[in-house]
Design a protein around this motif. Structure first.
Motif, short mmCIF file in Angstrom:
data_model
loop_
_atom_site.label_atom_id
_atom_site.label_comp_id
_atom_site.label_asym_id
_atom_site.label_seq_id
_atom_site.Cartn_x
_atom_site.Cartn_y
_atom_site.Cartn_z
N UNK A 1 67.19 45.42 48.13
CA UNK A 1 67.24 45.29 49.59
C UNK A 1 66.27 44.21 50.02
N UNK B 1 50.27 46.63 52.91
CA UNK B 1 50.36 48.05 53.21
C UNK B 1 49.04 48.75 52.93
N UNK C 1 60.47 53.69 51.00
CA UNK C 1 60.75 52.60 51.91
C UNK C 1 59.72 51.48 51.90
N UNK C 2 58.88 51.46 50.89
CA UNK C 2 57.84 50.43 50.85
C UNK C 2 58.44 49.04 50.71
N UNK C 3 57.91 48.11 51.49
CA UNK C 3 58.36 46.73 51.45
C UNK C 3 57.22 45.83 50.98
N UNK D 1 59.54 58.41 58.22
CA UNK D 1 58.51 57.64 57.50
C UNK D 1 57.74 56.72 58.45
N UNK E 1 62.32 48.81 58.53
CA UNK E 1 61.14 49.30 59.23
C UNK E 1 61.05 48.62 60.58
N UNK F 1 67.63 54.82 55.36
CA UNK F 1 67.75 53.39 55.66
C UNK F 1 66.53 52.68 55.10
N UNK F 2 66.57 51.35 55.13
CA UNK F 2 65.45 50.58 54.59
C UNK F 2 64.68 49.80 55.65
N UNK G 1 60.39 54.21 59.91
CA UNK G 1 61.69 54.02 59.24
C UNK G 1 62.44 55.34 59.22
N UNK H 1 49.96 48.71 58.23
CA UNK H 1 49.74 47.43 57.57
C UNK H 1 48.57 46.72 58.23
N UNK I 1 54.19 53.82 58.54
CA UNK I 1 53.42 52.90 57.71
C UNK I 1 52.31 52.24 58.52
N UNK J 1 62.34 45.41 49.01
CA UNK J 1 61.87 46.77 48.78
C UNK J 1 61.11 46.82 47.46
N UNK K 1 71.82 43.63 51.23
CA UNK K 1 71.66 44.39 49.99
C UNK K 1 72.07 43.53 48.81
N UNK L 1 65.01 41.71 53.56
CA UNK L 1 65.02 41.72 55.02
C UNK L 1 64.24 40.53 55.55
#
Lengths: 115, 112
Positions: free
Chosen positions: A32, B45, A101-103, B31, B101, B98-99, B94, B35, B33, A93, A51, A34
């Motif tokens: 993924x 992060x 969900x960490x980016x 979720x 954020x 889904x991805x 999030x 940063x 986060x 990701x 994706x 973005x």
């Protein structure tokens, strides 16, 4: 280790021209990607995502291209406008994110639009 | 929907002082986060909370603590601020499954 990098820290384009912002990633397992836009003094704003099972995705005036062979991502902005001036970040990701969900973010490219 | 909100917008601290940065989201996301963003760099992060009741360290957790107060709120605490913590802090949330954020407007913190 993982890294996400943008090719150029600053890109200057003429209003009305098309802009292409590039990004290289190192993690083959990422599925993924973005793009975010960050205007001065504001938080990152979602632009478009893609994706790994896709090569191209289009939005309104923006297109993201993904080349998994060379691990390269690009953002194309059509007919660039002064309002497009901002810093653009790519992110992927995190490997083994296990639904956290960490980016991982690149360092950003500043897009300057000349009138 | 207000999305993700953060308070305060700006803060100046002296070395050794403590403070808590607040974050809330009204999108019913699971979720959240935290940063930090330093000049010329991307976002790193600090901590994240994959779901209510859980928190985990990110890339740069030293000097920070977090609390997931409820589903809506996720706070970041600096117990003893240091000049190296001068930065802009962003909170994001999030939706599970889904991805993407979604980010708040940020808190600009200066530690003297």
């Amino acid at each position: 280790g993982e890294s996400v990098g943008l090719h150029l820290p600053t890109l200057s384009v003429q209003e009305g021209d098309n802009s292409i912002i590039n990004c290289a990633y190192s993690n083959s397992a990422s599925d993924y990607f973005i793009w975010y836009k960050q205007e001065s003094g504001k938080g990152p704003q979602f632009i478009i995502d893609i994706r790994s099972n896709m090569d191209k995705r289009q939005g309104q005036r923006v297109t993201v291209l993904l080349n998994k062979t060379v691990k390269h991502l690009s953002l194309q902005i059509a007919a660039t406008q002064p309002g497009d001036s901002a810093v653009y970040f790519c992110a992927e990701n995190d490997e083994g994110s296990s639904n956290t969900g960490k980016l991982i973010f690149g360092q950003g490219t500043t897009l300057q639009v000349k009138p | 929907n207000a999305g993700v909100t953060q308070t305060p917008k700006f803060q100046v601290l002296k070395t050794g002082q403590s403070m808590t940065l607040q974050c809330a989201q009204d999108m019913n996301h699971n979720s959240m986060y935290w940063y930090r963003q330093d000049p010329g760099m991307g976002l790193r992060l600090i901590y994240y909370s994959a779901s209510e009741g859980t928190t985990d360290k990110g890339e740069v957790p030293n000097g920070y603590n977090v609390s997931r107060l409820n589903k809506r709120e996720f706070s970041l605490r600096l117990e003893s601020a240091a000049p190296s913590q001068t930065s802009v802090y962003f909170c994001a949330s999030r939706k599970t499954g889904t991805d993407t954020q979604y980010f708040g407007p940020g808190t600009r913190l200066t530690v003297l």
